[in-house]
Design an enzyme around this catalytic site. Structure first.
Site, PDB file in Angstrom:
ATOM      1  N   SER A  22     -10.143  -0.486   3.723  1.00 43.37           N
ATOM      2  CA  SER A  22      -9.357  -0.716   4.942  1.00 43.37           C
ATOM      3  C   SER A  22      -8.784   0.612   5.421  1.00 43.37           C
ATOM      4  O   SER A  22      -8.185   1.339   4.633  1.00 43.37           O
ATOM      5  CB  SER A  22      -8.184  -1.650   4.656  1.00 43.37           C
ATOM      6  OG  SER A  22      -8.630  -2.899   4.228  1.00 43.37           O
TER       7      SER A  22
ATOM      8  N   ARG B  88       0.837  -1.214   0.000  1.00 45.00           N
ATOM      9  CA  ARG B  88       0.000   0.000   0.000  1.00 45.00           C
ATOM     10  C   ARG B  88       0.873   1.267   0.000  1.00 45.00           C
ATOM     11  O   ARG B  88       0.580   2.237   0.706  1.00 45.00           O
ATOM     12  CB  ARG B  88      -0.943   0.035   1.212  1.00 45.00           C
ATOM     13  CG  ARG B  88      -1.932  -1.088   1.298  1.00 45.00           C
ATOM     14  CD  ARG B  88      -2.976  -1.018   0.176  1.00 45.00           C
ATOM     15  NE  ARG B  88      -4.042  -1.987   0.387  1.00 45.00           N
ATOM     16  CZ  ARG B  88      -3.994  -3.255  -0.029  1.00 45.00           C
ATOM     17  NH1 ARG B  88      -2.942  -3.719  -0.680  1.00 45.00           N
ATOM     18  NH2 ARG B  88      -5.017  -4.060   0.198  1.00 45.00           N
TER      19      ARG B  88
ATOM     20  N   GLU C 152      -4.141   3.993   6.371  1.00 45.78           N
ATOM     21  CA  GLU C 152      -3.972   3.786   4.924  1.00 45.78           C
ATOM     22  C   GLU C 152      -4.389   5.011   4.099  1.00 45.78           C
ATOM     23  O   GLU C 152      -3.673   5.389   3.179  1.00 45.78           O
ATOM     24  CB  GLU C 152      -4.795   2.550   4.500  1.00 45.78           C
ATOM     25  CG  GLU C 152      -4.160   1.770   3.396  1.00 45.78           C
ATOM     26  CD  GLU C 152      -5.104   0.751   2.788  1.00 45.78           C
ATOM     27  OE1 GLU C 152      -5.901   1.133   1.917  1.00 45.78           O
ATOM     28  OE2 GLU C 152      -5.036  -0.419   3.184  1.00 45.78           O
TER      29      GLU C 152
HETATM   30  N1  EPU Z   1     -10.822 -10.361  11.123  1.00 47.31           N
HETATM   31  C1  EPU Z   1     -11.445 -10.437  12.348  1.00 47.31           C
HETATM   32  N2  EPU Z   1     -12.310  -9.434  12.705  1.00 47.31           N
HETATM   33  C2  EPU Z   1     -12.578  -8.384  11.890  1.00 47.31           C
HETATM   34  C3  EPU Z   1     -11.917  -8.308  10.645  1.00 47.31           C
HETATM   35  C4  EPU Z   1     -11.053  -9.314  10.282  1.00 47.31           C
HETATM   36  O1  EPU Z   1     -11.233 -11.355  13.110  1.00 47.31           O
HETATM   37  O2  EPU Z   1     -13.362  -7.517  12.273  1.00 47.31           O
HETATM   38  C5  EPU Z   1      -9.932 -11.456  10.701  1.00 47.31           C
HETATM   39  C6  EPU Z   1     -10.627 -12.297   9.631  1.00 47.31           C
HETATM   40  O3  EPU Z   1     -11.373 -13.339  10.199  1.00 47.31           O
HETATM   41  C7  EPU Z   1      -9.456 -12.827   8.824  1.00 47.31           C
HETATM   42  C8  EPU Z   1      -8.400 -11.770   8.976  1.00 47.31           C
HETATM   43  O4  EPU Z   1      -8.786 -10.925  10.049  1.00 47.31           O
HETATM   44  O5  EPU Z   1      -8.975 -14.014   9.385  1.00 47.31           O
HETATM   45  C9  EPU Z   1      -8.158 -10.989   7.703  1.00 47.31           C
HETATM   46  O6  EPU Z   1      -9.364 -10.372   7.249  1.00 47.31           O
HETATM   47  P1  EPU Z   1      -9.687 -10.221   5.673  1.00 47.31           P
HETATM   48  O7  EPU Z   1      -9.533 -11.525   4.976  1.00 47.31           O
HETATM   49  O8  EPU Z   1     -10.999  -9.522   5.572  1.00 47.31           O
HETATM   50  O9  EPU Z   1      -8.523  -9.329   5.085  1.00 47.31           O
HETATM   51  P2  EPU Z   1      -7.780  -8.043   5.669  1.00 47.31           P
HETATM   52  O10 EPU Z   1      -6.385  -8.406   5.986  1.00 47.31           O
HETATM   53  O11 EPU Z   1      -8.583  -7.425   6.738  1.00 47.31           O
HETATM   54  C10 EPU Z   1      -6.777  -7.222   3.394  1.00 47.31           C
HETATM   55  C11 EPU Z   1      -6.709  -5.916   2.624  1.00 47.31           C
HETATM   56  C12 EPU Z   1      -8.003  -5.697   1.867  1.00 47.31           C
HETATM   57  C13 EPU Z   1      -8.202  -6.853   0.900  1.00 47.31           C
HETATM   58  C14 EPU Z   1      -8.237  -8.180   1.710  1.00 47.31           C
HETATM   59  C15 EPU Z   1      -8.266  -9.386   0.806  1.00 47.31           C
HETATM   60  C16 EPU Z   1      -5.210  -4.454   3.850  1.00 47.31           C
HETATM   61  C17 EPU Z   1      -5.076  -3.265   4.733  1.00 47.31           C
HETATM   62  N3  EPU Z   1      -6.454  -4.820   3.548  1.00 47.31           N
HETATM   63  O12 EPU Z   1      -7.793  -7.074   4.374  1.00 47.31           O
HETATM   64  O13 EPU Z   1      -7.856  -4.498   1.113  1.00 47.31           O
HETATM   65  O14 EPU Z   1      -9.415  -6.710   0.182  1.00 47.31           O
HETATM   66  O15 EPU Z   1      -7.039  -8.299   2.510  1.00 47.31           O
HETATM   67  O16 EPU Z   1      -7.037  -9.498   0.153  1.00 47.31           O
HETATM   68  O17 EPU Z   1      -4.203  -5.023   3.435  1.00 47.31           O
HETATM   69  C18 EPU Z   1      -8.154  -2.136   1.213  1.00 47.31           C
HETATM   70  O18 EPU Z   1      -6.933  -2.023   1.210  1.00 47.31           O
HETATM   71  O19 EPU Z   1      -8.929  -1.126   1.249  1.00 47.31           O
HETATM   72  C19 EPU Z   1      -8.757  -3.460   1.240  1.00 47.31           C
HETATM   73  C20 EPU Z   1     -10.075  -3.649   1.375  1.00 47.31           C
END
Ligand code: EPU
Length: 349
Positions: free
Chosen positions: A245, A164, A345
Site C-alpha cells: 500500500s 503504520r 506509507e
Molecule cells: N477498493 C476499491 N478499489 C481499489 C482498491 C480498493 O474500491 O482499487 C476498495 C475495496 O473494494 C475494499 C476497500 O477498498 O472494499 C479496502 O480494500 P482492501 O480490502 O484491499 O484493503 P485496504 O484498506 O486497501 C489495507 C492495508 C493492507 C492490508 C489490507 C488487509 C493499509 C494502508 N493497507 O488495505 O496492507 O493487507 O488492508 O488488511 O492499511 C500494506 O500496508 O502494504 C498493505 C498491503
C-alpha cells in the site's frame, strides 16, 4: 567488517528502482555495529538501516552509510500460562518467520502471512493485515544506539505504535521521543497467545468461509487463505516492483464522513472505536480514475489502486522521481475531489 562500495540496490528494494549505495556494510551481529562505531570515519557518518527494502522509494544514489540488516535466528524464549514468547533476528524474512512459528505449533501471526520485508522492519511501521497488527502480538525488541553502541530494550508502549507508525519513523524532539536514524533494531520478540482463536470478520475471509464451508478454520487453514487472498489482489514484488500500500487509509470525523457519503454514497468506510471513520484510500483513488494509469514507468496497479507499481525493468524501469510524481498527482486529485490529503506509507530516501 567489510565496507562495500557502489553497491547496486535494485535487488535490495522491492520497487526494483535502480540506484547505488555509495557504501554498504552487512550487519550480521551487534558486534558488526560496534565495529562500524569503532571506525573514526564511519562513526560520524549519517546512517540508513535497510531491511527487506519493501517499504522504500529510492530517489537517487544513497549517500548515508547503508547498514544492511542480516541478523538471523529464530527461537522460543519462554512459555507462560498465557503466551509463548518467540524471538527472531532483525534480518529474518517476515513470511519465513510466520511459517516457522506455525511449524512450531505456535499460531498468532497467520493473518500477517506473506507481508514482504524483514522482522526488523516490521515494528518500524507496525505492519498489519486482516484484523491483526504487529502491536497485538508484540512483546519487546532489542535495538542498538547508532551513536553510543548501547543496546537497549523497548516494550510496546515505548515503541509508540500507531496505525503504520512507531517511534522509529520519527525524528526526536524535546517533546517527543524519536529514533529515526538513531537506532537499529537487532531482535524482536512476540507473545503468541496459548488460547488461540482465529481472527475473522474481514469480507475476504468471510468469502473463503462461505466458499469452503469451514466456519472455524485452523491457523494453517487461515494462513493458506491469507496467502491466496494476497496473491489474488496484490502484485508479487518478485515479478512487479512495488512497496505494498502506498498510502495510509485516512481517518475522518463522523461529520466529514457524512459529508463525503452525501456526495459519494458508495464510499467504502469503517467506523472506529472512538466514533471516527476510516475510509478506504484504494476506493478514493479508484474513484478519481487512477486505477491502471501510469506516469512514465510508474503505474497504479490494475487490481488495487492503493498499490503503485514499477512497470519497467532495470534501467528502463521507473525512477523514484516518477513514483513520487505519480503519488503527488494522486494526492492532488483526491484532495480536489474529497478534500483529503492522503499520507504516504513508504520511507522516501
Ligand atoms: N477498493 C476499491 N478499489 C481499489 C482498491 C480498493 O474500491 O482499487 C476498495 C475495496 O473494494 C475494499 C476497500 O477498498 O472494499 C479496502 O480494500 P482492501 O480490502 O484491499 O484493503 P485496504 O484498506 O486497501 C489495507 C492495508 C493492507 C492490508 C489490507 C488487509 C493499509 C494502508 N493497507 O488495505 O496492507 O493487507 O488492508 O488488511 O492499511 C500494506 O500496508 O502494504 C498493505 C498491503
Amino acid at each position: 567488517m567489510l565496507v562495500e562500495h557502489h553497491v547496486p540496490l535494485q535487488a535490495l528494494n522491492t520497487f526494483h528502482i535502480v540506484a547505488r549505495a555509495q557504501r554498504l556494510v552487512r550487519i550480521r551481529s551487534e558486534e558488526d555495529v560496534l565495529a562500524v562505531l569503532a571506525d573514526p570515519q564511519l562513526r560520524q557518518d549519517s546512517k540508513f538501516v535497510l531491511g527487506g527494502g519493501s517499504n522504500l522509494v529510492i530517489t537517487g544514489d544513497v549517500e548515508p552509510l547503508v547498514l544492511k540488516s542480516e541478523i538471523q535466528g529464530c527461537r522460543v524464549v519462554e512459555q507462560s500460562a498465557k503466551s509463548t514468547v518467540v524471538e527472531a533476528g532483525a534480518g529474518v524474512d517476515w513470511h519465513a518467520f510466520v511459517a516457522w512459528t506455525l511449524d512450531q505449533g505456535l499460531p498468532g501471526l497467520e493473518n500477517m502471512a506473506l507481508i514482504p520485508g524483514t522482522v526488523g522492519a516490521a515494528p518500524v511501521q507496525n505492519i498489519g493485515a486482516y484484523g491483526v497488527e504487529l502491536q497485538d502480538r508484540f512483546a519487546a525488541l532489542d535495538a542498538i544506539d547508532l551513536e553510543t553502541g548501547r543496546v537497549f530494550t523497548l516494550d510496546a508502549a515505548q515503541c509508540g505504535f500507531g496505525y503504520r507508525d512507531s517511534v522509529f519513523k520519527h525524528q526526536g524532539s524535546e517533546r517527543h521521543m524519536g529514533l529515526k536514524g538513531r537506532a537499529m533494531i537487532l531482535r524482536v520478540r512476540f507473545a503468541l497467545p496459548r488460547a488461540w482463536k482465529p481472527v475473522l470478520g474481514y469480507a475476504d475471509l468471510e468469502k473463503k468461509q462461505a466458499q469452503t464451508g469451514i466456519d472455524n478454520p485452523s491457523a494453517l487453514q487461515l494462513f493458506d487463505w491469507i496467502c491466496e487472498i494476497r496473491r489474488a489482489k496484490l502484485p508479487d514484488p518478485a515479478q512487479i516492483g512495488n512497496a505494498g500500500s502506498f498510502f495510509k487509509n485516512p481517518t475522518v470525523s463522523a461529520e466529514q464522513c457524512a459529508d463525503i457519503i452525501a456526495r459519494d454514497p458508495k464510499v467504502v468506510h469503517y467506523r472506529l472505536h472512538d466514533g471516527s471513520f476510516k475510509l478506504a484510500a484504494g476506493w478514493l483513488i479508484d474513484a478519481c480514475g487512477w486505477r491502471g494509469k501510469s506516469i512514465g514507468q510508474a503505474g497504479v496497479y490494475e487490481k488495487q489502486a492503493l498499490v503503485l507499481v514499477n512497470r519497467g525493468q532495470g534501467t528502463g524501469g521507473a525512477t523514484g522521481g516518477e513514483v513520487m510524481t505519480l503519488a503527488g498527482a494522486i494526492q492532488t486529485s483526491v484532495y480536489e475531489r474529497f478534500g483529503l490529503m492522503l499520507e504516504t506509507e513508504p520511507v522516501v530516501l
